[in-house]
Design a protein around this motif. Structure first.
Motif, PDB file in Angstrom:
ATOM      1  N   PRO A  66     -14.388  36.371 -42.847  1.00  0.00           N
ATOM      2  CA  PRO A  66     -14.536  35.212 -42.180  1.00  0.00           C
ATOM      3  C   PRO A  66     -14.023  33.870 -43.069  1.00  0.00           C
ATOM      4  O   PRO A  66     -14.619  32.500 -43.022  1.00  0.00           O
ATOM      5  CB  PRO A  66     -15.873  34.978 -41.503  1.00  0.00           C
ATOM      6  N   PHE A  67     -13.415  33.975 -44.169  1.00  0.00           N
ATOM      7  CA  PHE A  67     -12.946  33.198 -45.218  1.00  0.00           C
ATOM      8  C   PHE A  67     -14.076  32.423 -45.732  1.00  0.00           C
ATOM      9  O   PHE A  67     -14.269  31.132 -45.629  1.00  0.00           O
ATOM     10  CB  PHE A  67     -11.944  31.898 -44.479  1.00  0.00           C
ATOM     11  N   ILE A  68     -15.041  33.119 -46.595  1.00  0.00           N
ATOM     12  CA  ILE A  68     -16.315  32.571 -47.167  1.00  0.00           C
ATOM     13  C   ILE A  68     -15.887  31.616 -48.348  1.00  0.00           C
ATOM     14  O   ILE A  68     -16.512  30.690 -48.541  1.00  0.00           O
ATOM     15  CB  ILE A  68     -17.161  33.456 -47.406  1.00  0.00           C
ATOM     16  N   PHE A  69     -14.869  32.071 -48.847  1.00  0.00           N
ATOM     17  CA  PHE A  69     -14.513  31.181 -50.282  1.00  0.00           C
ATOM     18  C   PHE A  69     -14.006  29.657 -49.699  1.00  0.00           C
ATOM     19  O   PHE A  69     -14.417  28.815 -50.447  1.00  0.00           O
ATOM     20  CB  PHE A  69     -13.462  31.913 -51.130  1.00  0.00           C
ATOM     21  N   LEU A  70     -13.176  29.847 -48.616  1.00  0.00           N
ATOM     22  CA  LEU A  70     -12.657  28.561 -48.164  1.00  0.00           C
ATOM     23  C   LEU A  70     -13.838  27.813 -47.783  1.00  0.00           C
ATOM     24  O   LEU A  70     -13.790  26.628 -47.911  1.00  0.00           O
ATOM     25  CB  LEU A  70     -11.629  28.985 -46.962  1.00  0.00           C
ATOM     26  N   THR A  71     -14.784  28.242 -46.985  1.00  0.00           N
ATOM     27  CA  THR A  71     -16.011  27.396 -46.349  1.00  0.00           C
ATOM     28  C   THR A  71     -16.564  26.940 -47.680  1.00  0.00           C
ATOM     29  O   THR A  71     -17.129  25.688 -47.620  1.00  0.00           O
ATOM     30  CB  THR A  71     -16.757  28.454 -45.598  1.00  0.00           C
ATOM     31  N   LEU A  72     -16.798  27.805 -49.045  1.00  0.00           N
ATOM     32  CA  LEU A  72     -17.618  27.311 -49.907  1.00  0.00           C
ATOM     33  C   LEU A  72     -16.822  26.156 -50.711  1.00  0.00           C
ATOM     34  O   LEU A  72     -17.376  25.158 -50.889  1.00  0.00           O
ATOM     35  CB  LEU A  72     -17.847  28.368 -50.930  1.00  0.00           C
ATOM     36  N   MET A  73     -15.400  26.330 -50.839  1.00  0.00           N
ATOM     37  CA  MET A  73     -14.731  25.013 -51.228  1.00  0.00           C
ATOM     38  C   MET A  73     -14.731  23.657 -50.359  1.00  0.00           C
ATOM     39  O   MET A  73     -15.018  22.783 -50.942  1.00  0.00           O
ATOM     40  CB  MET A  73     -13.364  25.424 -51.298  1.00  0.00           C
ATOM     41  N   LEU A  74     -14.590  23.993 -49.058  1.00  0.00           N
ATOM     42  CA  LEU A  74     -14.776  22.754 -48.235  1.00  0.00           C
ATOM     43  C   LEU A  74     -16.186  22.317 -48.343  1.00  0.00           C
ATOM     44  O   LEU A  74     -16.457  20.863 -48.386  1.00  0.00           O
ATOM     45  CB  LEU A  74     -14.556  23.026 -46.726  1.00  0.00           C
ATOM     46  N   SER A  75     -17.306  22.868 -48.217  1.00  0.00           N
ATOM     47  CA  SER A  75     -18.535  22.597 -48.517  1.00  0.00           C
ATOM     48  C   SER A  75     -18.918  21.741 -49.816  1.00  0.00           C
ATOM     49  O   SER A  75     -19.490  20.706 -50.019  1.00  0.00           O
ATOM     50  CB  SER A  75     -19.541  23.442 -48.393  1.00  0.00           C
ATOM     51  N   LEU A  76     -18.399  22.384 -50.976  1.00  0.00           N
ATOM     52  CA  LEU A  76     -18.307  21.578 -52.015  1.00  0.00           C
ATOM     53  C   LEU A  76     -17.427  20.358 -52.351  1.00  0.00           C
ATOM     54  O   LEU A  76     -18.086  19.371 -52.796  1.00  0.00           O
ATOM     55  CB  LEU A  76     -17.584  22.428 -53.248  1.00  0.00           C
ATOM     56  N   GLN A  77     -16.452  20.190 -51.691  1.00  0.00           N
ATOM     57  CA  GLN A  77     -15.768  18.934 -51.621  1.00  0.00           C
ATOM     58  C   GLN A  77     -16.604  17.833 -50.793  1.00  0.00           C
ATOM     59  O   GLN A  77     -16.409  16.580 -51.090  1.00  0.00           O
ATOM     60  CB  GLN A  77     -14.469  19.520 -50.688  1.00  0.00           C
ATOM     61  N   ALA A  78     -17.155  18.358 -49.629  1.00  0.00           N
ATOM     62  CA  ALA A  78     -17.677  17.433 -48.958  1.00  0.00           C
ATOM     63  C   ALA A  78     -18.945  17.027 -49.506  1.00  0.00           C
ATOM     64  O   ALA A  78     -19.569  15.723 -49.466  1.00  0.00           O
ATOM     65  CB  ALA A  78     -18.254  18.157 -47.596  1.00  0.00           C
ATOM     66  N   SER A  79     -19.803  17.823 -50.463  1.00  0.00           N
ATOM     67  CA  SER A  79     -20.864  17.438 -51.225  1.00  0.00           C
ATOM     68  C   SER A  79     -20.459  16.545 -52.096  1.00  0.00           C
ATOM     69  O   SER A  79     -21.311  15.483 -52.511  1.00  0.00           O
ATOM     70  CB  SER A  79     -21.656  18.636 -51.837  1.00  0.00           C
ATOM     71  N   TYR A  80     -19.580  16.407 -52.933  1.00  0.00           N
ATOM     72  CA  TYR A  80     -19.069  15.412 -53.734  1.00  0.00           C
ATOM     73  C   TYR A  80     -18.356  14.122 -53.171  1.00  0.00           C
ATOM     74  O   TYR A  80     -18.489  13.088 -53.557  1.00  0.00           O
ATOM     75  CB  TYR A  80     -17.828  16.214 -54.670  1.00  0.00           C
ATOM     76  N   ALA A  81     -17.867  14.401 -51.913  1.00  0.00           N
ATOM     77  CA  ALA A  81     -16.884  13.267 -51.373  1.00  0.00           C
ATOM     78  C   ALA A  81     -18.140  12.250 -50.730  1.00  0.00           C
ATOM     79  O   ALA A  81     -17.909  10.784 -50.737  1.00  0.00           O
ATOM     80  CB  ALA A  81     -16.060  13.615 -50.233  1.00  0.00           C
ATOM     81  N   ALA A  82     -19.143  12.799 -50.277  1.00  0.00           N
ATOM     82  CA  ALA A  82     -20.249  12.066 -49.741  1.00  0.00           C
ATOM     83  C   ALA A  82     -20.803  10.858 -50.666  1.00  0.00           C
ATOM     84  O   ALA A  82     -20.732   9.814 -50.431  1.00  0.00           O
ATOM     85  CB  ALA A  82     -21.324  12.773 -49.091  1.00  0.00           C
ATOM     86  N   PRO A  83     -21.298  11.423 -51.987  1.00  0.00           N
ATOM     87  CA  PRO A  83     -21.585  10.418 -52.725  1.00  0.00           C
ATOM     88  C   PRO A  83     -20.654   9.163 -53.253  1.00  0.00           C
ATOM     89  O   PRO A  83     -20.910   8.080 -53.393  1.00  0.00           O
ATOM     90  CB  PRO A  83     -22.023  11.029 -53.940  1.00  0.00           C
ATOM     91  N   LEU A  84     -19.374   9.751 -53.402  1.00  0.00           N
ATOM     92  CA  LEU A  84     -18.552   8.937 -53.807  1.00  0.00           C
ATOM     93  C   LEU A  84     -18.174   8.020 -52.564  1.00  0.00           C
ATOM     94  O   LEU A  84     -18.003   6.472 -52.678  1.00  0.00           O
ATOM     95  CB  LEU A  84     -17.032   9.672 -53.995  1.00  0.00           C
ATOM     96  N   ILE A  85     -18.151   8.447 -51.302  1.00  0.00           N
ATOM     97  CA  ILE A  85     -17.952   7.209 -50.440  1.00  0.00           C
ATOM     98  C   ILE A  85     -19.022   6.351 -50.355  1.00  0.00           C
ATOM     99  O   ILE A  85     -19.013   5.035 -49.928  1.00  0.00           O
ATOM    100  CB  ILE A  85     -17.854   7.988 -48.964  1.00  0.00           C
ATOM    101  N   LEU A  86     -20.262   6.863 -50.467  1.00  0.00           N
ATOM    102  CA  LEU A  86     -21.525   6.034 -50.429  1.00  0.00           C
ATOM    103  C   LEU A  86     -21.702   4.913 -51.618  1.00  0.00           C
ATOM    104  O   LEU A  86     -21.894   3.705 -51.375  1.00  0.00           O
ATOM    105  CB  LEU A  86     -22.747   6.864 -50.600  1.00  0.00           C
ATOM    106  N   LEU A  87     -21.141   5.404 -52.995  1.00  0.00           N
ATOM    107  CA  LEU A  87     -20.975   4.514 -54.001  1.00  0.00           C
ATOM    108  C   LEU A  87     -19.758   3.177 -53.673  1.00  0.00           C
ATOM    109  O   LEU A  87     -19.862   2.156 -53.897  1.00  0.00           O
ATOM    110  CB  LEU A  87     -20.539   5.150 -55.424  1.00  0.00           C
ATOM    111  N   ALA A  88     -18.745   3.508 -53.179  1.00  0.00           N
ATOM    112  CA  ALA A  88     -17.821   2.796 -52.500  1.00  0.00           C
ATOM    113  C   ALA A  88     -18.291   1.766 -51.742  1.00  0.00           C
ATOM    114  O   ALA A  88     -17.854   0.765 -51.807  1.00  0.00           O
ATOM    115  CB  ALA A  88     -16.557   3.656 -52.206  1.00  0.00           C
ATOM    116  N   GLN A  89     -18.811   2.396 -50.828  1.00  0.00           N
ATOM    117  CA  GLN A  89     -19.660   1.433 -49.676  1.00  0.00           C
ATOM    118  C   GLN A  89     -20.549   0.497 -50.128  1.00  0.00           C
ATOM    119  O   GLN A  89     -20.678  -0.924 -49.905  1.00  0.00           O
ATOM    120  CB  GLN A  89     -20.426   2.115 -48.731  1.00  0.00           C
ATOM    121  N   ASN A  90     -21.350   0.956 -51.317  1.00  0.00           N
ATOM    122  CA  ASN A  90     -22.271  -0.001 -52.065  1.00  0.00           C
ATOM    123  C   ASN A  90     -21.511  -1.019 -52.774  1.00  0.00           C
ATOM    124  O   ASN A  90     -22.009  -2.309 -52.595  1.00  0.00           O
ATOM    125  CB  ASN A  90     -23.116   0.945 -52.801  1.00  0.00           C
TER     126      ASN A  90
END
Length: 199
Positions: free
Chosen positions: A76-100
């Protein structure tokens, strides 16, 4: 006898500094904030969505249709799911920082706008008071039409007075003109210059 506090506060005594074992990395906050804003701005575009969709589709198709030896992430594409989760975990703080950062800029702009609005309101009140004072002063100033009307009324009053007053006749009494002047009255002696009553 000197105390310990006095010796520790001397200028020629080096202060006890505790150096950390691991030096903290220094990060330029402005540069990192600019990077976060650019990254968040790129993630909100249609280009990033198309690239991400194409990457996921190629990943899934390759791992489904490729030979077994070439597949690296089967269902079930576990490695792809892991990559997308890692991208989301880094993208959320960056987006919050830009919003601040954007919120801080908006706060500064709002404060400047408030100051400018207050200054404009004060200027408008001052101009309104000046206009009111000028209007009051102009109300007390005689206009050209008013002066003309007053002069015309005065001229008509003078003409009416001249028309009402009778013409004065000159004094032509012949008796007053032919009255003789008494001779010798009030003569003075030419030699002495004194008044002579016998004359």
């Amino acid at each position: 006898m000197r105390s310990r506090g006095s010796t520790s506060s001397r200028l020629d005594t080096p202060a006890d500094t505790q150096r950390p074992l691991v030096r903290r990395p220094s990060v330029d906050r402005d540069a990192f904030g600019v990077f976060a804003e650019q990254f968040a701005r790129f993630m909100g575009t249609a280009t990033f969505l198309l690239y991400m969709t194409a990457f996921v589709v190629v990943w899934i198709v390759w791992n489904l249709l490729a030979p077994d030896a070439a597949r690296f992430d089967g269902y079930p594409f576990i490695f792809l799911t892991l990559m997308l989760s890692l991208q989301a975990s880094y993208a959320a703080p960056l987006i919050l920082l830009a919003q601040n950062r954007q919120e801080q800029r908006d706060r500064i702009v709002a404060e400047q706008d408030r100051h400018e609005n207050t200054q404009s309101h004060a200027d408008m009140e001052f101009l309104a008071r000046e206009m009111a004072s000028l209007r009051m002063l102009l109300g007390e100033v005689a206009t050209r039409d008013y002066v003309r009307s007053e002069l015309r009324s005065l001229l008509s009053d003078i003409e009416e007075r001249w028309a009402d007053e009778p013409d004065e006749e000159p004094d032509d009494d012949p008796s007053s003109l032919d009255r003789p002047v008494e001779a010798g009255a009030g003569e003075t002696d030419p030699t002495s210059g004194a008044y002579d009553p016998r004359a």
